[in-house]
Design a protein around this motif. Sequence first.
Motif, short mmCIF file in Angstrom:
data_model
loop_
_atom_site.label_atom_id
_atom_site.label_comp_id
_atom_site.label_asym_id
_atom_site.label_seq_id
_atom_site.Cartn_x
_atom_site.Cartn_y
_atom_site.Cartn_z
N ASP A 141 0.81 -1.22 0.00
CA ASP A 141 0.00 0.00 0.00
C ASP A 141 0.85 1.27 0.00
OD1 ASP A 141 0.95 -0.19 2.57
OD2 ASP A 141 -1.01 -0.02 3.53
N ASP A 142 2.18 1.15 0.20
CA ASP A 142 3.03 2.34 0.23
C ASP A 142 4.03 2.41 -0.92
OD1 ASP A 142 4.54 0.20 1.17
OD2 ASP A 142 5.69 1.44 2.56
N GLU A 143 4.25 1.30 -1.63
CA GLU A 143 5.20 1.32 -2.74
C GLU A 143 4.99 0.13 -3.66
OE1 GLU A 143 9.85 2.28 -3.46
OE2 GLU A 143 9.43 0.78 -1.93
N VAL A 144 5.23 0.37 -4.94
CA VAL A 144 5.19 -0.67 -5.96
C VAL A 144 6.57 -0.75 -6.59
CG1 VAL A 144 4.30 -1.19 -8.27
CG2 VAL A 144 2.73 -0.48 -6.46
N GLU A 145 6.98 -1.97 -6.92
CA GLU A 145 8.24 -2.17 -7.63
C GLU A 145 8.01 -3.19 -8.75
OE1 GLU A 145 12.30 -2.53 -5.60
OE2 GLU A 145 11.86 -4.61 -6.22
#
Length: 152
Positions: free
Chosen positions: A34-38
């Motif tokens: 919910d805070d970062e996508v990679e």
Amino acid sequence: MAQSAEQLLPYIAATFDQMPFNRLLGLQVSRFADDEVEVRFPWATQLVGNPIQQILHGGVIATVLDVAGGMMAVASALGRFSDKDQSELVQRFGKMSTIDIRTDYLRPGRGEEFIATARVIRAGNKVAVCRMELHNEQGVHIALGTGTYLVG
């Protein structure tokens, strides 16, 4: 039956992994929270935009940034949809789309592996704005983007 945002994250990541165009580019979701996508992908000669310099095509770079930003926008909206059943979620996610994207190309796309990351700048009821970056495996900053996504 409704699922929490945390329960839905793996399902959505798998959906992005299975998209035919993402597979064609070799994209793999390596982090989806919910805070970062990679999103990662390996160097491949079919992704070359300049055969003399052997660098990534600008369209590949923009696409990968858009994929990462779109995933981040979806993740930012999940909390609002946790009370929905799966068929309603599929219908809502099908309507989410890119409104606008800006890509700034900073350096030539050289490397063995490329990593796109995304974070939310602002998430509203209808629109999410995300910041995306693309680096190679050595941490060289290749491009950055800002994307605006319809999420509601």
